[in-house]
Design an enzyme around this catalytic site. Structure first.
Site, mmCIF file in Angstrom:
data_model
loop_
_atom_site.group_PDB
_atom_site.id
_atom_site.type_symbol
_atom_site.label_atom_id
_atom_site.label_comp_id
_atom_site.label_asym_id
_atom_site.label_seq_id
_atom_site.Cartn_x
_atom_site.Cartn_y
_atom_site.Cartn_z
ATOM 1 N N LYS A 37 53.944 52.120 37.009
ATOM 2 C CA LYS A 37 53.218 51.111 36.044
ATOM 3 C C LYS A 37 53.160 51.466 34.742
ATOM 4 O O LYS A 37 53.349 50.454 33.862
ATOM 5 C CB LYS A 37 51.873 51.000 36.705
ATOM 6 N N ARG A 156 37.297 35.855 35.834
ATOM 7 C CA ARG A 156 38.109 35.290 36.906
ATOM 8 C C ARG A 156 39.739 35.576 36.663
ATOM 9 O O ARG A 156 40.200 35.546 35.284
ATOM 10 C CB ARG A 156 37.974 33.850 37.060
ATOM 11 N N LYS A 206 26.102 42.204 40.206
ATOM 12 C CA LYS A 206 27.578 41.813 40.420
ATOM 13 C C LYS A 206 27.848 41.229 41.869
ATOM 14 O O LYS A 206 28.267 40.249 42.085
ATOM 15 C CB LYS A 206 28.320 42.793 40.238
ATOM 16 N N ASN A 210 28.564 37.199 43.052
ATOM 17 C CA ASN A 210 29.935 36.904 43.765
ATOM 18 C C ASN A 210 29.359 36.417 45.146
ATOM 19 O O ASN A 210 29.855 35.367 45.572
ATOM 20 C CB ASN A 210 30.811 38.265 43.939
ATOM 21 N N PHE A 251 32.049 25.238 41.533
ATOM 22 C CA PHE A 251 32.358 26.125 42.837
ATOM 23 C C PHE A 251 31.940 25.082 44.028
ATOM 24 O O PHE A 251 31.156 25.486 44.991
ATOM 25 C CB PHE A 251 31.476 27.215 42.889
ATOM 26 N N LEU A 252 31.928 23.813 43.719
ATOM 27 C CA LEU A 252 31.640 22.939 44.883
ATOM 28 C C LEU A 252 33.023 22.053 45.359
ATOM 29 O O LEU A 252 32.832 20.940 45.714
ATOM 30 C CB LEU A 252 30.546 21.910 44.494
ATOM 31 N N GLY A 259 39.410 33.009 48.542
ATOM 32 C CA GLY A 259 40.459 34.071 48.871
ATOM 33 C C GLY A 259 40.266 35.102 47.743
ATOM 34 O O GLY A 259 39.371 35.177 46.906
ATOM 35 N N CYS A 262 38.257 39.418 45.446
ATOM 36 C CA CYS A 262 36.854 39.898 45.175
ATOM 37 C C CYS A 262 36.033 39.169 46.062
ATOM 38 O O CYS A 262 35.140 40.085 46.616
ATOM 39 C CB CYS A 262 36.577 39.227 43.790
HETATM 40 C C1 UGA Z 1 35.814 35.885 41.004
HETATM 41 C C2 UGA Z 1 34.628 35.543 40.063
HETATM 42 O O1 UGA Z 1 34.651 34.139 39.909
HETATM 43 C C3 UGA Z 1 34.468 36.314 38.809
HETATM 44 O O2 UGA Z 1 33.109 35.978 38.162
HETATM 45 C C4 UGA Z 1 34.426 37.685 39.376
HETATM 46 O O3 UGA Z 1 34.768 38.550 38.145
HETATM 47 C C5 UGA Z 1 35.593 38.145 40.240
HETATM 48 O O4 UGA Z 1 35.633 37.493 41.276
HETATM 49 C C6 UGA Z 1 35.490 39.431 40.549
HETATM 50 O O5 UGA Z 1 34.727 39.993 41.060
HETATM 51 O O6 UGA Z 1 36.389 40.219 40.184
HETATM 52 P P1 UGA Z 1 38.267 35.296 41.278
HETATM 53 O O7 UGA Z 1 38.413 35.929 42.548
HETATM 54 O O8 UGA Z 1 39.366 35.739 40.052
HETATM 55 O O9 UGA Z 1 36.939 35.663 40.456
HETATM 56 O O10 UGA Z 1 38.427 33.932 41.263
HETATM 57 P P2 UGA Z 1 37.512 32.419 41.406
HETATM 58 O O11 UGA Z 1 38.070 31.401 40.448
HETATM 59 O O12 UGA Z 1 36.092 32.683 41.370
HETATM 60 O O13 UGA Z 1 37.833 31.816 43.114
HETATM 61 C C7 UGA Z 1 37.806 32.401 44.061
HETATM 62 C C8 UGA Z 1 38.263 31.709 45.463
HETATM 63 O O14 UGA Z 1 37.392 30.763 45.757
HETATM 64 C C9 UGA Z 1 39.557 31.129 45.281
HETATM 65 O O15 UGA Z 1 40.122 31.296 46.401
HETATM 66 C C10 UGA Z 1 39.316 29.694 44.822
HETATM 67 O O16 UGA Z 1 40.501 28.750 45.340
HETATM 68 C C11 UGA Z 1 38.040 29.736 45.764
HETATM 69 N N1 UGA Z 1 37.234 28.301 45.280
HETATM 70 C C12 UGA Z 1 36.682 28.360 44.106
HETATM 71 C C13 UGA Z 1 36.996 27.547 45.953
HETATM 72 O O17 UGA Z 1 37.525 27.244 47.188
HETATM 73 N N2 UGA Z 1 35.880 26.311 45.642
HETATM 74 C C14 UGA Z 1 35.467 26.274 44.537
HETATM 75 O O18 UGA Z 1 34.880 25.231 44.177
HETATM 76 C C15 UGA Z 1 35.770 27.350 43.705
#
Ligand code: UGA
Length: 447
Positions: A37, A156, A206, A210, A251-252, A259, A262
């Protein structure tokens, strides 16, 4: 003022954190125990796909602010802060596996030569900050003062640079308020609220954040399942709810569920922490159950639309990444759906703008093609698994003509049901009741 910062771990969190701190004018050295890496990064290649990251790395390496090494000693030589940003995967019982955090803490202890602030950014169970302090104490060849500060990350994937530079808040937890203040100083250019609390509270903020976001997703997916039966449209329900400031619109989005690296891991780890302490985390369990069902929904739709038998059916998956703008396939609904369908004998083809390399390593039986049109060729059904923008613009007349039968299962609700029906598709979306029943008639009869 410019500071000297070391960052342990060059995954999404470490690389983004290190690069952004360098971009803010600091001198940053990123450490990784994986020499491949580091060699890649030194050649100017970036091991992950994150929009804008490669350009930002190049800019900061050129300016002499960003360095890479496998050697803790070199990285810590002049560092005032060392960030721990290593992975905390799920252990066998859902607990967070802390072996990389332990390794990082031991390496820091053995190589530090002057007082340093250890900032933990990896998502770790409540109490880990104290555990890290203990490891460092015990592993130091001779006592040198240090402090541990928890600084959870809220970025994210896909918008990590933007999120780092524009956070809603920075949370800092420490036993020593002065150490927390020093970590606050390097965040001042971000012009955001900085919350200073104790170590355990910061660690819990944290997990709670989440878990709450995952709960919002499972909540809307549960509402979607009810909408589907009742002839209501969950997209409009979410809009109607979101205008209430206490709820908010984010997030609705109903769909195949959450997935990534996180939410699945953190909800499980929080449940595990609660169980170990004798709590009864019923809500967290329901959140995980609903998320599992959200993926199975696709299988039930396809069985119903294809006469019960999926054996030898050609099914195309639009999108393989766990969400758009990333090549990350960890806990991706698409790959779990692929496995479930393959188990039933279906022939699965996938297309994703950036995640195909990772997907084929994960599932070598998955056939991959280079476009949505190729995916449609001779397919019995297409399933939207990831809402990439390019899928919103495709030529549906061309898609429909090349499919064996025009079945479209939209797992991310990106199309308009009326339009898809007009185009002649047999279209199914998540929780959009009118695509299942004649919504209006149903509602009138009900009155
Ligand atoms: C998430 C959190 O949003 C971040 O704040 C956090 O820092 C991060 O985890 C972490 O703990 O490292 P991330 O996993 O990158 O970030 O992605 P998100 O954008 O939050 O989406 C997570 C999942 O939820 C995705 O699979 C997405 O498709 C799904 N999702 C999101 C939904 O099904 N519906 C929604 O309305 C929003």
């Amino acid at each position: 003022m410019k500071k000297n910062i070391a960052v342990a771990g060059t995954g999404y969190v470490g690389l983004t954190t290190g690069t952004c701190f360098a971009d803010l004018g600091n001198r940053v050295t990123c450490i990784d125990i994986n020499p491949d890496k580091i060699a890649m990064l030194e050649r100017g290649e970036v091991p992950i796909y994150e929009p804008g990251l490669s350009e930002m790395i190049t800019r900061n390496v050129k300016a002499g602010r960003l360095h890479f090494t496998t050697d803790y000693k070199t990285a810590l030589e002049e560092a005032e802060y060392v960030f721990i940003c290593v992975g905390t995967p799920s252990g066998v019982d859902g607990e967070a596996d802390l072996r990389y955090v332990r390794m990082a803490a031991e390496s820091i202890a053995k190589t530090m030569t002057h007082p340093i602030i250890i900032v933990n950014k990896s998502t770790v169970p409540v109490g880990t900050g104290d555990w890290v302090a203990d490891i460092v104490h015990r592993s130091q060849p001779k006592p040198i003062p240090f402090d541990v500060v928890s600084c959870p990350e809220f970025m994210r994937e896909g918008s990590a640079l933007y999120d780092f530079m524009n956070p809603d808040r920075v949370v800092l937890g420490s036993k020593n308020k002065d150490a927390a203040e020093k970590v606050a100083q390097i965040h001042i250019p971000l012009r955001t609220r900085i919350i200073v609390t104790d170590l355990r509270t910061a660690e819990m903020i944290k997990y709670a954040s989440n878990a709450f976001l995952a709960t919002k997703i499972s909540f809307i997916n549960e509402i979607a399942a009810i909408c589907e039966k009742m002839g209501a449209d969950v997209n409009e329900v979410a809009v109607g709810m979101g205008y209430d400031k206490r709820i908010g619109p984010q997030f609705l989005n109903a769909g195949l569920g959450y997935g990534g690296s996180c939410f699945p891991k953190d909800v499980k780890a929080l449940e595990h922490m609660a169980l170990v302490q004798g709590s009864h985390p019923a809500l967290l369990r329901a959140v995980m159950d609903i998320n599992r069902d959200a993926r199975r929904w696709v299988i039930f739709q396809l069985r119903a639309l294809l006469g019960g038998q999926l054996n030898h059916r050609k099914i195309g998956l639009l999108g393989l990444a766990f969400k758009p703008n990333t090549d990350d396939i960890r806990e991706s609904p698409a790959l779990e759906i692929a496995r479930m369908l393959q188990y039933e004998g279906a022939l699965i083809t996938g297309y994703d703008p950036v995640a195909m390399g990772n997907a084929s390593r994960d599932n070598p039986e998955l056939r991959l093609v280079e476009s949505a049109y190729e995916l449609a060729d001779g397919a019995d059904a297409l399933v939207v698994c990831t809402e990439w923008n390019e899928f919103k613009q495709v030529d549906f007349v061309r898609i429909k003509e090349s499919m064996k039968q025009p079945i479209l299962v939209d797992g991310r609700n990106i199309y308009e049901p009326d339009m898809m029906q007009e185009l002649g598709f047999i279209y199914r979306a998540v929780g959009r009741g009118s695509t299942f029943t004649n919504g209006h008639e149903f509602a009138h009869n009900g009155n």
